[in-house]
Design an enzyme around this catalytic site. Structure first.
Site, PDB file in Angstrom:
ATOM      1  N   ALA A  35     -19.952 -59.729 -14.340  1.00  0.00           N
ATOM      2  CA  ALA A  35     -19.051 -59.829 -15.488  1.00  0.00           C
ATOM      3  C   ALA A  35     -19.012 -58.454 -16.138  1.00  0.00           C
ATOM      4  O   ALA A  35     -19.938 -57.647 -15.969  1.00  0.00           O
ATOM      5  CB  ALA A  35     -19.579 -60.866 -16.462  1.00  0.00           C
ATOM      6  N   GLY A  66     -22.160 -62.086 -12.062  1.00  0.00           N
ATOM      7  CA  GLY A  66     -20.960 -62.918 -11.960  1.00  0.00           C
ATOM      8  C   GLY A  66     -20.237 -62.738 -10.633  1.00  0.00           C
ATOM      9  O   GLY A  66     -19.524 -63.640 -10.190  1.00  0.00           O
ATOM     10  N   GLU A 112     -21.949 -65.036  -8.387  1.00  0.00           N
ATOM     11  CA  GLU A 112     -21.578 -66.397  -8.805  1.00  0.00           C
ATOM     12  C   GLU A 112     -20.164 -66.746  -8.362  1.00  0.00           C
ATOM     13  O   GLU A 112     -19.889 -67.864  -7.929  1.00  0.00           O
ATOM     14  CB  GLU A 112     -21.712 -66.517 -10.329  1.00  0.00           C
ATOM     15  CG  GLU A 112     -23.169 -66.456 -10.778  1.00  0.00           C
ATOM     16  CD  GLU A 112     -23.307 -66.371 -12.291  1.00  0.00           C
ATOM     17  OE1 GLU A 112     -22.697 -65.469 -12.901  1.00  0.00           O
ATOM     18  OE2 GLU A 112     -24.038 -67.194 -12.863  1.00  0.00           O
ATOM     19  N   GLU A 121     -29.106 -60.277 -14.032  1.00  0.00           N
ATOM     20  CA  GLU A 121     -28.878 -60.471 -15.469  1.00  0.00           C
ATOM     21  C   GLU A 121     -30.129 -60.275 -16.299  1.00  0.00           C
ATOM     22  O   GLU A 121     -30.065 -59.880 -17.466  1.00  0.00           O
ATOM     23  CB  GLU A 121     -28.315 -61.884 -15.735  1.00  0.00           C
ATOM     24  CG  GLU A 121     -26.876 -62.086 -15.308  1.00  0.00           C
ATOM     25  CD  GLU A 121     -26.691 -62.529 -13.867  1.00  0.00           C
ATOM     26  OE1 GLU A 121     -27.644 -62.391 -13.073  1.00  0.00           O
ATOM     27  OE2 GLU A 121     -25.601 -63.004 -13.522  1.00  0.00           O
TER      28      GLU A 121
HETATM   29  N1  DAK Z   1     -19.539 -54.211 -16.107  1.00  0.00           N
HETATM   30  C1  DAK Z   1     -18.818 -53.152 -16.538  1.00  0.00           C
HETATM   31  N2  DAK Z   1     -18.760 -51.963 -15.869  1.00  0.00           N
HETATM   32  C2  DAK Z   1     -19.461 -51.878 -14.720  1.00  0.00           C
HETATM   33  C3  DAK Z   1     -20.234 -52.949 -14.198  1.00  0.00           C
HETATM   34  C4  DAK Z   1     -20.251 -54.176 -14.954  1.00  0.00           C
HETATM   35  N3  DAK Z   1     -20.921 -55.266 -14.539  1.00  0.00           N
HETATM   36  N4  DAK Z   1     -20.814 -52.528 -13.052  1.00  0.00           N
HETATM   37  C5  DAK Z   1     -20.417 -51.264 -12.859  1.00  0.00           C
HETATM   38  N5  DAK Z   1     -19.597 -50.849 -13.854  1.00  0.00           N
HETATM   39  C6  DAK Z   1     -18.951 -49.561 -14.032  1.00  0.00           C
HETATM   40  C7  DAK Z   1     -19.958 -48.509 -14.466  1.00  0.00           C
HETATM   41  O1  DAK Z   1     -20.190 -48.576 -15.849  1.00  0.00           O
HETATM   42  C8  DAK Z   1     -19.270 -47.240 -14.031  1.00  0.00           C
HETATM   43  O2  DAK Z   1     -18.267 -46.945 -14.976  1.00  0.00           O
HETATM   44  P1  DAK Z   1     -18.091 -45.429 -15.550  1.00  0.00           P
HETATM   45  O3  DAK Z   1     -19.434 -45.010 -16.026  1.00  0.00           O
HETATM   46  O4  DAK Z   1     -17.642 -44.661 -14.324  1.00  0.00           O
HETATM   47  O5  DAK Z   1     -17.039 -45.562 -16.582  1.00  0.00           O
HETATM   48  C9  DAK Z   1     -18.561 -47.658 -12.748  1.00  0.00           C
HETATM   49  O6  DAK Z   1     -18.463 -49.083 -12.791  1.00  0.00           O
HETATM   50  C10 DAK Z   1     -19.333 -47.272 -11.495  1.00  0.00           C
HETATM   51  O7  DAK Z   1     -20.649 -47.792 -11.615  1.00  0.00           O
HETATM   52  P2  DAK Z   1     -21.963 -46.928 -11.382  1.00  0.00           P
HETATM   53  O8  DAK Z   1     -21.737 -45.503 -11.746  1.00  0.00           O
HETATM   54  O9  DAK Z   1     -23.088 -47.630 -12.063  1.00  0.00           O
HETATM   55  O10 DAK Z   1     -22.101 -47.021  -9.790  1.00  0.00           O
HETATM   56  P3  DAK Z   1     -23.406 -46.920  -8.920  1.00  0.00           P
HETATM   57  O11 DAK Z   1     -22.953 -46.841  -7.518  1.00  0.00           O
HETATM   58  O12 DAK Z   1     -24.319 -45.825  -9.429  1.00  0.00           O
HETATM   59  O13 DAK Z   1     -24.189 -48.293  -9.147  1.00  0.00           O
HETATM   60  C11 DAK Z   1     -24.364 -50.739  -9.361  1.00  0.00           C
HETATM   61  C12 DAK Z   1     -23.637 -49.505  -8.707  1.00  0.00           C
HETATM   62  C13 DAK Z   1     -23.562 -51.979  -8.955  1.00  0.00           C
HETATM   63  C14 DAK Z   1     -25.785 -50.831  -8.840  1.00  0.00           C
HETATM   64  C15 DAK Z   1     -24.377 -50.533 -10.905  1.00  0.00           C
HETATM   65  O14 DAK Z   1     -23.065 -50.234 -11.327  1.00  0.00           O
HETATM   66  C16 DAK Z   1     -24.850 -51.761 -11.659  1.00  0.00           C
HETATM   67  O15 DAK Z   1     -26.054 -52.011 -11.726  1.00  0.00           O
HETATM   68  N6  DAK Z   1     -23.923 -52.496 -12.256  1.00  0.00           N
HETATM   69  C17 DAK Z   1     -24.214 -53.608 -13.154  1.00  0.00           C
HETATM   70  C18 DAK Z   1     -24.695 -54.794 -12.369  1.00  0.00           C
HETATM   71  C19 DAK Z   1     -25.034 -55.964 -13.271  1.00  0.00           C
HETATM   72  O16 DAK Z   1     -25.944 -55.885 -14.109  1.00  0.00           O
HETATM   73  N7  DAK Z   1     -24.321 -57.068 -13.108  1.00  0.00           N
HETATM   74  C20 DAK Z   1     -24.542 -58.266 -13.907  1.00  0.00           C
HETATM   75  C21 DAK Z   1     -23.716 -58.212 -15.150  1.00  0.00           C
HETATM   76  S1  DAK Z   1     -23.976 -59.643 -16.183  1.00  0.00           S
HETATM   77  C22 DAK Z   1     -20.354 -66.366 -17.817  1.00  0.00           C
HETATM   78  C23 DAK Z   1     -19.980 -66.041 -16.555  1.00  0.00           C
HETATM   79  C24 DAK Z   1     -20.571 -64.966 -15.890  1.00  0.00           C
HETATM   80  C25 DAK Z   1     -21.505 -64.183 -16.517  1.00  0.00           C
HETATM   81  C26 DAK Z   1     -21.868 -64.520 -17.784  1.00  0.00           C
HETATM   82  C27 DAK Z   1     -21.301 -65.600 -18.457  1.00  0.00           C
HETATM   83  N8  DAK Z   1     -19.797 -67.501 -18.519  1.00  0.00           N
HETATM   84  C28 DAK Z   1     -18.830 -68.372 -17.795  1.00  0.00           C
HETATM   85  C29 DAK Z   1     -20.180 -67.837 -19.811  1.00  0.00           C
HETATM   86  C30 DAK Z   1     -22.033 -63.050 -15.777  1.00  0.00           C
HETATM   87  C31 DAK Z   1     -22.808 -62.089 -16.298  1.00  0.00           C
HETATM   88  C32 DAK Z   1     -23.021 -60.856 -15.501  1.00  0.00           C
HETATM   89  O17 DAK Z   1     -22.500 -60.684 -14.423  1.00  0.00           O
END
Ligand code: DAK
Length: 257
Positions: free
Chosen positions: A65, A108, A111, A131
């Protein structure tokens, strides 16, 4: 219809949805989810579409997400607007949906892939529920679907530690149906989707409903549900045609009736 966060195309009898926020690794924001819902509505209403494929880019199916959208939300905002709820639309789709996953399928993104009916993974695919790093928990079924798919031990470890799983482990654990080379992923997924779309649409819907039932009921109830659906196929013109075509040694011409 033109979308900004996805690309939706008809490929014969297959509906293809490509997540298209490359700069954010296809992070799933509200707009994207709404657009995906609209595309699914359209494909589902089209009797010619027999299967849907959802895919992302080579680097990311979806990295979760959109954390930037989520970070400032208050509890009351999230609750009142039923934040991200439209997302569940994928799981309610009557037409089978295949996730073709290359690269990151995190949070997400994982998911979303699990809401699809099955996952075909590129050998580069990486799955995870990270998460916990953000002091939240999976919010779109991650603790539930992952546990049902790979068992408690692996699901618990992944959700508690945020550890990623590569494609090979995901296949071994039963999270994905098949691993294919990254450069043939979309072709392989489309071929599989075309195969499903070549069958009788109502028969395909019934198969999907019946397999899904296995997750939601006891074995005895599930067997009974399957039997009732099985008998109802005898009311379909396609069942008569499918069996007659076998007897006549020719290809069946289904009418989706
Ligand atoms: N959200 C927003 N931006 C994201 C992102 C994300 N989840 N993942 C990556 N980006 C963005 C980065 O901020 C970066 O943007 P800029 O800095 O260039 O502006 C760009 O994408 C490239 O990312 P990286 O520079 O970080 O790229 P790397 O190759 O170094 O790393 C990575 C890739 C996938 C390992 C890293 O980006 C990462 O760890 N990303 C976050 C992964 C994460 O934590 N995902 C879980 C998020 S929480 C719900 C439904 C669903 C959810 C909740 C509620 N309801 C129905 C209520 C779900 C929650 C989640 O998914």
């Amino acid at each position: 219809m033109a979308y900004e966060n996805i690309i939706a195309k008809k490929k014969g009898k297959v509906g293809l949805i490509t997540l298209n926020r490359p700069d954010a690794l296809n992070a799933l924001n509200t707009e994207l989810n709404l657009e995906m819902g609209k595309a699914l509505d359209k494909f589902e209403a089209d009797d010619q579409i027999g299967c849907i494929v959802i895919t992302g880019s080579e680097k990311a199916f979806a990295a979760g997400a959109d954390v930037k959208e989520m970070q400032p939300k208050s509890y009351m905002q999230a609750y009142k607007e039923d934040f991200l709820h439209p997302w569940e639309r994928v799981a309610r789709c009557r037409v089978p949906v295949i996730a073709a996953v290359s690269g990151y399928a995190l949070g997400g993104g994982c998911e979303l892939a699990m809401m699809c009916d099955f996952i075909i993974a590129a050998d580069t695919a990486v799955f995870g529920q990270p998460e916990i790093n953000l002091a939240i928990l999976p919010g779109a079924g991650g603790t539930q679907r992952l546990t049902r798919l790979v068992g408690k031990s692996k699901a618990m470890e992944m959700c508690l530690t945020g550890r990623f799983m590569d494609a090979e482990e995901a296949e071994r654990a039963g999270l994905v149906s098949r691993v294919v080379p990254a450069d043939t992923l979309l072709d392989d997924a489309l071929k599989t989707a075309e195969k499903i779309a070549s069958f009788s649409r109502p028969a395909v819907f019934m198969v999907k409903e019946s397999v899904d039932r296995a997750y939601e009921t006891t074995l005895a109830e599930g067997i009974l549900f399957e039997r009732r659906l099985f008998y109802s196929t005898f009311a379909m013109a396609d069942q008569k045609e499918g069996m007659q075509a076998f007897i006549d040694k020719r290809s069946a011409a289904f009418k989706n009736e």
